[in-house]
Scaffold this active site. Structure first.
Site, PDB file in Angstrom:
ATOM      1  N   ARG A 106      34.327  11.582 -24.118  1.00 33.82           N
ATOM      2  CA  ARG A 106      33.697  12.389 -23.072  1.00 33.82           C
ATOM      3  C   ARG A 106      34.343  12.111 -21.721  1.00 33.82           C
ATOM      4  O   ARG A 106      34.647  10.959 -21.385  1.00 33.82           O
ATOM      5  CB  ARG A 106      32.193  12.087 -22.986  1.00 33.82           C
ATOM      6  CG  ARG A 106      31.471  12.510 -24.233  1.00 33.82           C
ATOM      7  CD  ARG A 106      29.961  12.483 -24.072  1.00 33.82           C
ATOM      8  NE  ARG A 106      29.340  12.539 -25.390  1.00 33.82           N
ATOM      9  CZ  ARG A 106      29.194  13.654 -26.099  1.00 33.82           C
ATOM     10  NH1 ARG A 106      29.611  14.805 -25.617  1.00 33.82           N
ATOM     11  NH2 ARG A 106      28.650  13.629 -27.303  1.00 33.82           N
ATOM     12  N   ASP A 107      34.549  13.202 -20.953  1.00 32.79           N
ATOM     13  CA  ASP A 107      35.094  13.080 -19.599  1.00 32.79           C
ATOM     14  C   ASP A 107      34.073  12.354 -18.705  1.00 32.79           C
ATOM     15  O   ASP A 107      32.872  12.631 -18.787  1.00 32.79           O
ATOM     16  CB  ASP A 107      35.391  14.477 -19.045  1.00 32.79           C
ATOM     17  CG  ASP A 107      36.297  14.436 -17.826  1.00 32.79           C
ATOM     18  OD1 ASP A 107      37.430  14.942 -17.916  1.00 32.79           O
ATOM     19  OD2 ASP A 107      35.868  13.902 -16.774  1.00 32.79           O
ATOM     20  N   ILE A 108      34.546  11.433 -17.846  1.00 31.16           N
ATOM     21  CA  ILE A 108      33.608  10.691 -16.991  1.00 31.16           C
ATOM     22  C   ILE A 108      33.047  11.549 -15.858  1.00 31.16           C
ATOM     23  O   ILE A 108      32.032  11.195 -15.278  1.00 31.16           O
ATOM     24  CB  ILE A 108      34.207   9.409 -16.346  1.00 31.16           C
ATOM     25  CG1 ILE A 108      35.619   9.622 -15.866  1.00 31.16           C
ATOM     26  CG2 ILE A 108      34.056   8.211 -17.217  1.00 31.16           C
ATOM     27  CD1 ILE A 108      36.039   8.533 -14.890  1.00 31.16           C
ATOM     28  N   ASN A 159      46.146  21.026 -18.591  1.00 36.72           N
ATOM     29  CA  ASN A 159      46.788  21.040 -17.289  1.00 36.72           C
ATOM     30  C   ASN A 159      48.140  20.341 -17.410  1.00 36.72           C
ATOM     31  O   ASN A 159      48.244  19.294 -18.054  1.00 36.72           O
ATOM     32  CB  ASN A 159      45.926  20.311 -16.253  1.00 36.72           C
ATOM     33  CG  ASN A 159      44.597  21.014 -16.024  1.00 36.72           C
ATOM     34  OD1 ASN A 159      44.530  22.243 -16.027  1.00 36.72           O
ATOM     35  ND2 ASN A 159      43.525  20.251 -15.843  1.00 36.72           N
ATOM     36  N   GLU A 207      46.116  15.160 -13.629  1.00 38.35           N
ATOM     37  CA  GLU A 207      45.911  13.894 -12.904  1.00 38.35           C
ATOM     38  C   GLU A 207      46.315  12.680 -13.721  1.00 38.35           C
ATOM     39  O   GLU A 207      46.756  11.684 -13.163  1.00 38.35           O
ATOM     40  CB  GLU A 207      44.434  13.754 -12.503  1.00 38.35           C
ATOM     41  CG  GLU A 207      44.006  14.761 -11.449  1.00 38.35           C
ATOM     42  CD  GLU A 207      42.494  14.766 -11.236  1.00 38.35           C
ATOM     43  OE1 GLU A 207      41.798  13.973 -11.899  1.00 38.35           O
ATOM     44  OE2 GLU A 207      42.034  15.569 -10.420  1.00 38.35           O
ATOM     45  N   VAL A 208      46.118  12.748 -15.018  1.00 41.29           N
ATOM     46  CA  VAL A 208      46.427  11.596 -15.874  1.00 41.29           C
ATOM     47  C   VAL A 208      47.676  11.923 -16.696  1.00 41.29           C
ATOM     48  O   VAL A 208      47.743  12.955 -17.370  1.00 41.29           O
ATOM     49  CB  VAL A 208      45.241  11.269 -16.809  1.00 41.29           C
ATOM     50  CG1 VAL A 208      45.599  10.101 -17.721  1.00 41.29           C
ATOM     51  CG2 VAL A 208      43.999  10.942 -15.988  1.00 41.29           C
ATOM     52  N   HIS A 258      46.578  15.904 -22.560  1.00 40.49           N
ATOM     53  CA  HIS A 258      45.204  15.923 -23.072  1.00 40.49           C
ATOM     54  C   HIS A 258      44.671  17.345 -23.053  1.00 40.49           C
ATOM     55  O   HIS A 258      45.012  18.141 -22.187  1.00 40.49           O
ATOM     56  CB  HIS A 258      44.291  15.000 -22.268  1.00 40.49           C
ATOM     57  CG  HIS A 258      44.375  15.183 -20.785  1.00 40.49           C
ATOM     58  ND1 HIS A 258      45.401  14.681 -20.024  1.00 40.49           N
ATOM     59  CD2 HIS A 258      43.563  15.828 -19.908  1.00 40.49           C
ATOM     60  CE1 HIS A 258      45.211  14.997 -18.750  1.00 40.49           C
ATOM     61  NE2 HIS A 258      44.107  15.697 -18.663  1.00 40.49           N
ATOM     62  N   HIS A 314      41.351  19.583 -22.689  1.00 41.69           N
ATOM     63  CA  HIS A 314      39.951  19.608 -22.252  1.00 41.69           C
ATOM     64  C   HIS A 314      39.184  20.561 -23.157  1.00 41.69           C
ATOM     65  O   HIS A 314      39.612  21.704 -23.358  1.00 41.69           O
ATOM     66  CB  HIS A 314      39.835  20.152 -20.821  1.00 41.69           C
ATOM     67  CG  HIS A 314      40.424  19.289 -19.749  1.00 41.69           C
ATOM     68  ND1 HIS A 314      39.653  18.513 -18.919  1.00 41.69           N
ATOM     69  CD2 HIS A 314      41.704  19.102 -19.352  1.00 41.69           C
ATOM     70  CE1 HIS A 314      40.425  17.894 -18.041  1.00 41.69           C
ATOM     71  NE2 HIS A 314      41.676  18.232 -18.276  1.00 41.69           N
TER      72      HIS A 314
HETATM   73  P1  AMP Z   1      43.544  16.350 -15.671  1.00 38.42           P
HETATM   74  O1  AMP Z   1      43.237  16.734 -14.246  1.00 38.42           O
HETATM   75  O2  AMP Z   1      43.798  17.521 -16.561  1.00 38.42           O
HETATM   76  O3  AMP Z   1      44.636  15.291 -15.736  1.00 38.42           O
HETATM   77  O4  AMP Z   1      42.224  15.699 -16.225  1.00 38.42           O
HETATM   78  C1  AMP Z   1      41.929  14.345 -16.118  1.00 38.42           C
HETATM   79  C2  AMP Z   1      40.472  14.172 -16.488  1.00 38.42           C
HETATM   80  O5  AMP Z   1      40.275  12.814 -16.863  1.00 38.42           O
HETATM   81  C3  AMP Z   1      39.476  14.456 -15.364  1.00 38.42           C
HETATM   82  O6  AMP Z   1      38.590  15.482 -15.781  1.00 38.42           O
HETATM   83  C4  AMP Z   1      38.766  13.116 -15.160  1.00 38.42           C
HETATM   84  O7  AMP Z   1      37.396  13.263 -14.863  1.00 38.42           O
HETATM   85  C5  AMP Z   1      38.986  12.435 -16.500  1.00 38.42           C
HETATM   86  N1  AMP Z   1      38.975  10.986 -16.513  1.00 38.42           N
HETATM   87  C6  AMP Z   1      39.621  10.147 -15.670  1.00 38.42           C
HETATM   88  N2  AMP Z   1      39.424   8.868 -16.032  1.00 38.42           N
HETATM   89  C7  AMP Z   1      38.637   8.890 -17.132  1.00 38.42           C
HETATM   90  C8  AMP Z   1      38.087   7.883 -17.983  1.00 38.42           C
HETATM   91  N3  AMP Z   1      38.304   6.582 -17.775  1.00 38.42           N
HETATM   92  N4  AMP Z   1      37.322   8.274 -19.026  1.00 38.42           N
HETATM   93  C9  AMP Z   1      37.090   9.585 -19.256  1.00 38.42           C
HETATM   94  N5  AMP Z   1      37.590  10.584 -18.495  1.00 38.42           N
HETATM   95  C10 AMP Z   1      38.356  10.242 -17.445  1.00 38.42           C
END
Ligand code: AMP
Length: 120
Positions: free
Chosen positions: A30-32, A88, A96-97, A101, A103
């Site tokens: 689950r997304d935080i 994304n 961002e990460v 991944h 969603h």
């Molecule tokens: P993106 O912007 O597509 O890279 O999405 C990154 C997503 O990762 C965002 O929706 C964040 O809320 C989520 N996220 C960041 N850190 C964590 C974590 N430790 N556990 C779960 N979700 C996370």
């Protein structure tokens, strides 16, 4: 290659997460900061920095992202009304990460895909 990003730490069990599905190729948690009543992220178990970095050797995991998403959607009761799948990619895509991944969003009508339009 970005092997030390937070999602790879979750895959390796070094960082806790609410894991809802896992197999030999992908992990879903689950997304935080959920953007919908159900917001799950599904990631390959091996490092792939972004969709722009995916290669032929990644195809099994990439395909599994979609069948795992279908399974998680069923678990979460989303199959009948539907849901949205988003990837994304890099800066302009809002990634961002640095681990590819998927969603999975659902649980209510999600509206148009883009809500913000830029005047040209
Ligand atoms: P993106 O912007 O597509 O890279 O999405 C990154 C997503 O990762 C965002 O929706 C964040 O809320 C989520 N996220 C960041 N850190 C964590 C974590 N430790 N556990 C779960 N979700 C996370």
């Amino acid at each position: 290659m970005a092997v030390d990003n937070i999602f790879m730490k979750i895959v390796r069990g070094e960082l806790s997460a609410d894991i809802v599905y896992r197999d030999e190729l992908v992990t879903a948690f689950r997304d935080i900061q959920p953007q919908a009543p159900v917001h799950v992220l599904i990631v390959p178990n091996h490092p792939i920095a972004s969709a722009a970095d995916a290669g032929q050797g990644d195809e099994a995991a990439l395909g599994r992202l979609f069948t795992a998403a279908r399974q998680v959607a069923e678990q979460e009761g989303l199959s009948q009304d539907g849901y949205r799948l988003i990837v994304n990619c890099k800066a302009h895509g809002g990634q961002e990460v640095e681990q590819l991944h998927l969603h999975l969003l659902g649980g209510e009508p999600l509206g148009p895909m883009r809500c913000r339009h830029r005047d040209r």
